[in-house]
Each structure stands twice: as structure tokens, then as C-alpha cells.
Design a protein around this motif. Structure first.
Motif, PDB file in Angstrom:
ATOM      1  N   GLU A 491      59.862  29.675  65.112  1.00 38.90           N
ATOM      2  CA  GLU A 491      60.972  29.670  66.073  1.00 38.90           C
ATOM      3  C   GLU A 491      60.912  28.460  67.001  1.00 38.90           C
ATOM      4  OE1 GLU A 491      60.464  33.204  64.207  1.00 38.90           O
ATOM      5  OE2 GLU A 491      59.096  32.847  65.861  1.00 38.90           O
ATOM      6  N   ASP A 492      60.080  27.497  66.669  1.00 37.46           N
ATOM      7  CA  ASP A 492      59.907  26.302  67.496  1.00 37.46           C
ATOM      8  C   ASP A 492      61.051  25.332  67.222  1.00 37.46           C
ATOM      9  OD1 ASP A 492      59.147  23.945  68.735  1.00 37.46           O
ATOM     10  OD2 ASP A 492      57.018  24.227  68.284  1.00 37.46           O
ATOM     11  N   THR A 493      62.088  25.407  68.057  1.00 38.60           N
ATOM     12  CA  THR A 493      63.266  24.560  67.841  1.00 38.60           C
ATOM     13  C   THR A 493      62.987  23.095  68.143  1.00 38.60           C
ATOM     14  OG1 THR A 493      64.036  25.044  70.091  1.00 38.60           O
ATOM     15  CG2 THR A 493      64.861  26.448  68.316  1.00 38.60           C
ATOM     16  N   SER A 494      61.862  22.794  68.784  1.00 39.56           N
ATOM     17  CA  SER A 494      61.546  21.410  69.127  1.00 39.56           C
ATOM     18  C   SER A 494      61.052  20.615  67.922  1.00 39.56           C
ATOM     19  CB  SER A 494      60.495  21.365  70.239  1.00 39.56           C
ATOM     20  OG  SER A 494      60.950  21.997  71.405  1.00 39.56           O
ATOM     21  N   VAL A 495      60.194  21.222  67.096  1.00 34.10           N
ATOM     22  CA  VAL A 495      59.543  20.425  66.048  1.00 34.10           C
ATOM     23  C   VAL A 495      59.535  21.079  64.668  1.00 34.10           C
ATOM     24  CG1 VAL A 495      58.013  19.343  67.751  1.00 34.10           C
ATOM     25  CG2 VAL A 495      57.238  21.387  66.522  1.00 34.10           C
ATOM     26  N   TYR A 496      59.883  22.371  64.574  1.00 38.81           N
ATOM     27  CA  TYR A 496      59.662  23.068  63.302  1.00 38.81           C
ATOM     28  C   TYR A 496      60.403  22.426  62.125  1.00 38.81           C
ATOM     29  CZ  TYR A 496      59.858  26.484  59.572  1.00 38.81           C
ATOM     30  OH  TYR A 496      59.786  27.076  58.344  1.00 38.81           O
ATOM     31  N   GLN A 497      61.588  21.919  62.364  1.00 38.02           N
ATOM     32  CA  GLN A 497      62.429  21.443  61.267  1.00 38.02           C
ATOM     33  C   GLN A 497      61.722  20.425  60.381  1.00 38.02           C
ATOM     34  OE1 GLN A 497      66.098  19.678  62.557  1.00 38.02           O
ATOM     35  NE2 GLN A 497      67.003  19.704  60.521  1.00 38.02           N
ATOM     36  N   MET A 498      60.920  19.530  60.973  1.00 38.36           N
ATOM     37  CA  MET A 498      60.302  18.455  60.191  1.00 38.36           C
ATOM     38  C   MET A 498      58.930  18.829  59.644  1.00 38.36           C
ATOM     39  SD  MET A 498      62.587  16.163  60.191  1.00 38.36           S
ATOM     40  CE  MET A 498      61.668  14.805  59.464  1.00 38.36           C
ATOM     41  N   CYS A 499      58.288  19.857  60.202  1.00 41.09           N
ATOM     42  CA  CYS A 499      56.915  20.170  59.787  1.00 41.09           C
ATOM     43  C   CYS A 499      56.794  20.573  58.315  1.00 41.09           C
ATOM     44  CB  CYS A 499      56.327  21.246  60.692  1.00 41.09           C
ATOM     45  SG  CYS A 499      55.926  20.646  62.352  1.00 41.09           S
ATOM     46  N   PRO A 500      57.650  21.463  57.796  1.00 47.30           N
ATOM     47  CA  PRO A 500      57.534  21.789  56.370  1.00 47.30           C
ATOM     48  C   PRO A 500      57.754  20.565  55.473  1.00 47.30           C
ATOM     49  CG  PRO A 500      58.904  23.401  57.508  1.00 47.30           C
ATOM     50  CD  PRO A 500      58.689  22.270  58.465  1.00 47.30           C
ATOM     51  N   GLU A 515      45.499  22.284  55.090  1.00 48.83           N
ATOM     52  CA  GLU A 515      46.070  23.611  55.285  1.00 48.83           C
ATOM     53  C   GLU A 515      47.312  23.495  56.147  1.00 48.83           C
ATOM     54  OE1 GLU A 515      44.761  28.148  56.631  1.00 48.83           O
ATOM     55  OE2 GLU A 515      43.489  26.444  57.164  1.00 48.83           O
ATOM     56  N   TYR A 516      48.384  24.128  55.683  1.00 44.87           N
ATOM     57  CA  TYR A 516      49.620  24.197  56.461  1.00 44.87           C
ATOM     58  C   TYR A 516      49.855  25.648  56.838  1.00 44.87           C
ATOM     59  CZ  TYR A 516      54.567  24.188  57.666  1.00 44.87           C
ATOM     60  OH  TYR A 516      55.770  24.362  58.329  1.00 44.87           O
ATOM     61  N   ILE A 517      49.997  25.915  58.143  1.00 45.61           N
ATOM     62  CA  ILE A 517      50.177  27.275  58.645  1.00 45.61           C
ATOM     63  C   ILE A 517      51.481  27.331  59.421  1.00 45.61           C
ATOM     64  CG2 ILE A 517      49.239  29.121  60.075  1.00 45.61           C
ATOM     65  CD1 ILE A 517      46.490  27.697  59.852  1.00 45.61           C
ATOM     66  N   GLU A 518      52.354  28.236  59.062  1.00 49.00           N
ATOM     67  CA  GLU A 518      53.499  28.529  59.906  1.00 49.00           C
ATOM     68  C   GLU A 518      53.527  30.036  60.152  1.00 49.00           C
ATOM     69  OE1 GLU A 518      57.408  28.906  57.132  1.00 49.00           O
ATOM     70  OE2 GLU A 518      56.817  26.844  57.562  1.00 49.00           O
ATOM     71  N   ARG A 519      53.826  30.401  61.376  1.00 50.81           N
ATOM     72  CA  ARG A 519      53.829  31.814  61.793  1.00 50.81           C
ATOM     73  C   ARG A 519      54.836  31.954  62.923  1.00 50.81           C
ATOM     74  NH1 ARG A 519      50.660  32.152  66.587  1.00 50.81           N
ATOM     75  NH2 ARG A 519      49.288  30.352  66.898  1.00 50.81           N
ATOM     76  N   PRO A 520      55.226  33.179  63.257  1.00 49.64           N
ATOM     77  CA  PRO A 520      56.160  33.358  64.363  1.00 49.64           C
ATOM     78  C   PRO A 520      55.610  32.736  65.650  1.00 49.64           C
ATOM     79  CG  PRO A 520      55.955  35.385  63.120  1.00 49.64           C
ATOM     80  CD  PRO A 520      54.908  34.460  62.579  1.00 49.64           C
ATOM     81  N   GLY A 521      56.462  32.039  66.364  1.00 48.50           N
ATOM     82  CA  GLY A 521      56.020  31.420  67.604  1.00 48.50           C
ATOM     83  C   GLY A 521      56.966  30.317  68.028  1.00 48.50           C
ATOM     84  N   VAL A 522      56.854  29.927  69.288  1.00 46.95           N
ATOM     85  CA  VAL A 522      57.706  28.892  69.853  1.00 46.95           C
ATOM     86  C   VAL A 522      56.816  27.762  70.377  1.00 46.95           C
ATOM     87  CG1 VAL A 522      59.572  30.484  70.394  1.00 46.95           C
ATOM     88  CG2 VAL A 522      57.803  30.059  72.110  1.00 46.95           C
ATOM     89  N   HIS A 523      57.440  26.817  71.079  1.00 50.96           N
ATOM     90  CA  HIS A 523      56.752  25.628  71.567  1.00 50.96           C
ATOM     91  C   HIS A 523      56.165  25.935  72.946  1.00 50.96           C
ATOM     92  CE1 HIS A 523      56.252  21.386  70.462  1.00 50.96           C
ATOM     93  NE2 HIS A 523      56.407  21.050  71.739  1.00 50.96           N
ATOM     94  N   ASP A 524      55.059  26.688  72.978  1.00 53.08           N
ATOM     95  CA  ASP A 524      54.512  27.077  74.274  1.00 53.08           C
ATOM     96  C   ASP A 524      53.003  27.211  74.210  1.00 53.08           C
ATOM     97  OD1 ASP A 524      54.134  29.457  72.887  1.00 53.08           O
ATOM     98  OD2 ASP A 524      55.272  30.702  74.285  1.00 53.08           O
TER      99      ASP A 524
END
Length: 544
Positions: A491-500, A515-524
Motif C-alpha cells: 500500500e506504499d503509494t510513494s515507491v511500490y509501483q517501481m519496486c516489483p 530476496e524480494y519481499i512485499e507485504r501489507p504496509g505503507v511508507h512509515d
């Protein structure tokens, strides 16, 4: 028509609530292999203390048809509370239950509890070990004996960071400092290390942890003793922070009103334990949704002491940058410059708008690091936290500053000349968040001979005008790259789009350790503080 009536009846059965008692009280018998049990009598047996604040409430229900239901419900309260309880074979934790119906063990189906005044509504659609299904319902009183919990450490831990109290007035764009009080930021983690609460408590200066006990009122712009500064949520930017707690559904609620009580008790191990009880909570979540009347009760929390020393705002007179640059240090417990023992060193990079103290003051690094060392996840090390202003750790991005040159030609040599730390790749690691996440990824590929391990948290993967990571990684020999991890919130609208996309660029390169990890969470900071212990576990392969 018969099939249609069957569907309607099933909808009525599955959809009824406590308010539907008139429609179910007369139901009994079997319908399409479901036995309806309208229990009209209930007894409460003695409560069992299971330890760490968890109790088992024992109840038995009977009806006129001879059906009997026994429930053993796990809870942290001495009376049965509203909620949904899930079935387990053996009750050891809150929110679960075990039981029998007509002597057979219940293997499927939740039990729902609601309360109106003094009347309980207990119902469920249950299946027993013989394959029989039951629709159970009870409406009536339940009387529980309220006892006392053994003050046994619950496994939850807390740490405290202190900071000055300053209130910013958005109408005049001025700040008012309050030197007679201190903000005590209390962070509470569950036994797995996940943050479940944070309270920005305002109180007198130089208080010991025990002296923080008392009743606090939550309000915005707090600056008086026994106040808790309110949390906030900015849904349009996917950001939230400040005082908060995790509700029963696992969602973080940011507190904007209510009362919080902090109490202490001597534990059975001789250490002081802390409990936090919130009532009348007014909250807002990350989406902007508000709730009223919430509550929480976090009991018997152990205080996690920092095992080491913090040195803030050390300086380097940089010839490269033509200015004085700051950095902060964490030295592990027992560090002795004269011991001759060489320790590994970790460089932790901050994000945009922060400085060399962000990981200490906002990220709780000293306490998190101490916990990882005490737990044996990683060995002792020195942690260096440099100030990067807004350079993105690169040359030329901010006012032509050659920050990258400063980092490797002045900061690293200063640290290695002053402290007993390793001076080769096997003894250095790097990590960071957001802007510092970009710096971590950039240094890992551009200076791959410098670090054995790199951990990028919520990294800014692409910024116009900066070296392009999407080009640098495919061009680098995979065998030369360090152990690399990227972790980001979905849910990180700041950077998530480019990470995958960046992960998809790196994964085919054949790195031995990526290792690539994505999980629920925001930029905090909540998200980043949960990353740090994972980083320590990974570093444990290198720094033991």
C-alpha cells in the motif's frame, strides 16, 4: 419451489444476528442434516489461567431436546467479550475455542458472541468429529467470576525514546517549545517482534520508566503532563503515524481521542511489567475511516533496555563537501577501543527529510538492535548513521555536492580510523529506507567490493537525474554483488509501483542471494521498524 424455500431458509440461518432472536428461538430439530439447537440454559464453570494473561472461560449450554454444548474459550479478559472465536484442538491463546456438542469434539465453525446490556447472544454453525452439523444459539445471562492475573511476562516488549516537545502552529507557521516536559515515545511489540502500539506520552523531564504510570488524555498538539499526543492519517498520500494501536482485526488504528492508562506491577520474575489500557478510543485508519468507542488492553509488557551506547551528532570537517557533516553511532555493550577485538560495521541510511538521528529517534534502532543481539540473531557490531541531507547518497544531485565521494573517501576512513571495525567487504553491511533504500541499492551495485550484505526498505527505485538502477544491475557481474534484499509495502503509494519492476530486473541475473519481499504496509516507520529485525537475522549469517 421446494428448492427455492430451502435457499431462503439457509439465507435466514447463515445471516441471522443477535437481533434475530425471535426468528430462531422456535427453531429446533433437523433440516437437511443441520440440527438446530436453541439453548435455554447455561452454566459457567471455574475459569482456568493459562499463563501470560490468557484465560480459558468454560461454559455449558443445554436445551429442552437434550442437546449439550460445552465451550472452552480463550481470552485475555475475565469475562467473555464480544467477537468471533475460531476452533482449535487445545486452547492456548485468546480468540480461540475448543468444545464438544453432544459429546463429540467440534472440528469446524466459528463461535460468534455479542452482548446487548446484560444479555449474551452466543451462536455458531458447527461441525463435530462425527460429521454432524449444528446451528447453535443461546440468548441469556452468563456470570463470570473476575479473578487476578499472575503477573507473568506476556512476551510483549516495550522500548522508550525521548524527544523535546515542540508544537507547530500552522496558522502562524511558528513553533513553540516546551522545555519543562518531554515526549516519551513508547513502542510496544508482540512476541514475534511486530509493532502493535505506539504512545507519544507527554510528561515531566527525566522520569524513570516506572514514573510514567498514570492516566493520560489523548489530544492533538499535546504539551502538558499526562497527555498523549494524537496520531494522524493522510489517506491521499497513504501516510499515517503517531499514537496508535492494532485492533482485533489486525488493522492499525491511529488514536485521536480517548483515555490511556499505564500501570505497573512486579512480575513473578522480579522485573517490573507494564500494562496499557485504552478506553473511549476515537481513531482513524490509513484509509481515513473513523471509529468511536474502541478499546485495547495490552498486559504485562517487559521493558526492553538498550544494551549499548549512543553517540549523536559527531562531526567531520569535510574537505570534499566544504562543510561540516554530522553522523551518529551505536556502539554495542562492552565495546572497548583497547580490547583489540575487531567488530563488523553497519551503515544505516535515512530517508528524505530526515537526518543522522532518524533511525535512533524514530526508528527505535538502539532497542531493536539490542533485542536482536540478546536473542542471538546477530553478533555485536557498530552501527553508523550518517547525515545525507537530500543528496540521495549520490554525487551532484543536490547543489553539485559530491556526497558519494565524501561517503567513501572521508566518512568510511574516519570510522575505520577511529573505531575497531573491520576494513574489508566481509565486515561491512549497508541498509536504508526510502531515499536511503535507493542509496543502499546504488552502493551495493556501484561499490560492490565494499559490502557483504545490503537491505533496502521501501526504496526509491527510480529518480530522474540519478544513476539508473535498471541499467546498473544488469551490467554488473552477478557473482560480485552482495547478499541483497528489497522489502516494500503493497500500500506504499510513494515507491511500490517501481519496486516489483526492479525486482523483476534483478531476479533473472542469477544472484546467489537475492530476496524480494512485499507485504501489507505503507511508507512509515512502523513498516521499517518491522524490517530491521529481519535484516539482523540476515546479517547473522555474516556477523556472529
Amino acid at each position: 419451489m421446494k428448492q427455492f424455500k430451502y435457499i431462503i431458509l439457509l439465507l435466514a440461518v447463515f445471516g441471522f444476528t443477535a437481533c434475530d432472536d425471535d426468528s430462531i428461538e422456535d427453531l429446533s430439530g433437523e433440516f437437511n442434516d443441520i440440527t438446530f439447537c436453541n439453548f435455554n440454559n447455561a452454566t459457567v464453570q471455574p475459569t482456568d489461567k493459562l499463563g501470560k494473561g490468557v484465560k480459558a472461560l468454560n461454559t455449558t449450554y443445554t436445551d429442552n431436546a437434550g442437546n449439550t454444548l460445552t465451550l472452552r474459550i480463550g481470552t485475555k479478559e475475565w469475562i467473555l467479550g464480544e467477537g468471533t472465536y475460531t476452533p482449535v484442538n487445545n486452547v492456548t491463546s485468546a480468540g480461540t475455542y475448543s468444545g464438544t456438542i453432544n459429546g463429540a469434539a467440534i472440528i469446524e465453525g466459528n463461535v460468534d458472541v455479542s452482548i446487548v446490556g446484560d444479555t449474551y447472544f452466543v451462536n455458531g454453525l458447527l461441525k463435530d468429529s462425527n460429521g454432524k452439523s449444528y446451528k447453535t444459539y443461546y440468548k441469556g445471562p452468563l456470570s463470570f467470576v473476575i479473578g487476578e492475573d499472575d503477573p507473568e511476562p506476556s512476551g510483549y516488549t516495550m522500548s522508550i525514546q525521548t524527544s523535546a516537545v515542540s508544537v507547530f502552529d500552522w496558522s502562524t507557521f511558528t513553533s513553540t517549545d516546551y522545555p519543562d516536559v518531554t515526549k516519551y515515545t513508547i513502542t510496544v511489540n508482540d512476541p514475534a517482534g511486530k509493532q502493535v502500539a505506539q504512545f507519544d506520552a507527554i510528561n515531566s523531564n527525566n522520569l524513570t520508566t516506572e514514573k510514567l504510570a498514570g492516566t493520560y488524555q489523548v489530544q492533538s498538539y499535546s504539551h502538558d503532563p499526562f497527555q498523549v499526543d494524537a496520531g494522524y492519517s493522510v489517506p491521499e498520500y497513504g501516510m499515517a503515524g503517531g499514537s496508535c494501536y492494532m485492533d482485533d482485526s489486525g488493522k492499525m488504528q491511529y488514536i485521536v481521542g480517548g483515555t490511556i492508562e499505564i500501570s505497573t506491577v512486579m512480575g513473578i520474575d522480579g522485573n517490573t511489567l507494564y500494562s496499557f489500557k485504552g478506553t473511549g478510543m476515537s481513531t482513524v485508519d490509513i484509509t481515513g475511516a473513523t471509529t468511536e468507542g474502541g478499546s485495547f488492553n495490552i498486559m504485562f509488557v517487559s521493558f526492553l533496555e538498550v544494551k549499548g551506547s549512543v553517540y549523536k551528532d559527531l562531526t567531520i570537517d569535510s574537505q570534499v563537501l566544504g562543510r561540516q557533516m554530522k553522523y551518529s553511532l551505536f556502539l554495542p555493550e562492552g565495546y572497548d577501543m583497547n580490547s583489540g577485538v575487531t567488530l563488523p560495521v553497519l551503515y544505516m541510511l535515512h530517508g528524505m527529510g530526515d537526518d543522522q538521528n532518524a533511525w535512533l529517534e524514530k526508528g527505535n534502532l538502539a532497542a531493536l538492535h539490542s533485542a536482536s543481539t540478546i536473542n542471538g540473531d546477530v553478533g555485536k557490531m557498530v552501527v553508523v548513521m550518517p547525515d545525507a541531507i537530500q543528496t540521495f547518497y549520490c554525487n551532484g544531485f543536490q547543489d553539485g555536492m559530491l556526497y558519494e565521494d565524501y561517503f567513501f573517501n572521508e566518512l568510511v576512513p574516519t570510522v575505520e580510523g577511529m573505531l575497531n571495525v573491520g576494513k574489508d567487504r566481509s565486515k561491512r553491511a549497508i541498509g536504508g529506507l526510502s531515499m536511503g533504500g535507493y542509496g543502499t541499492l546504488y552502493y551495493a551495485v556501484q561499490h560492490r567490493d565494499m559490502f557483504c550484505c545490503a537491505y533496502a526498505m521501501s526504496p526509491a527505485c527510480y529518480i530522474d537525474g540519478l544513476p539508473n538502477l535498471f541499467e546498473l544491475y544488469p551490467a554488473a557481474p552477478a557473482s560480485e554483488l552482495p547478499d541483497l534484499t528489497i522489502e516494500v509495502g503493497t500500500e506504499d503509494t510513494s515507491v511500490y509501483q517501481m519496486c516489483p519492476w526492479l525486482a523483476g530486473t534483478i531476479q533473472p541475473l542469477g544472484l546467489a542471494n537475492f530476496e524480494y519481499i512485499e507485504r501489507p504496509g505503507v511508507h512509515d516507520w512502523k513498516f521499517w521498524k518491522e524490517c530491521y529485525p529481519k535484516f539482523m537475522v540476515k546479517l547473522g549469517k555474516y556477523f556472529k
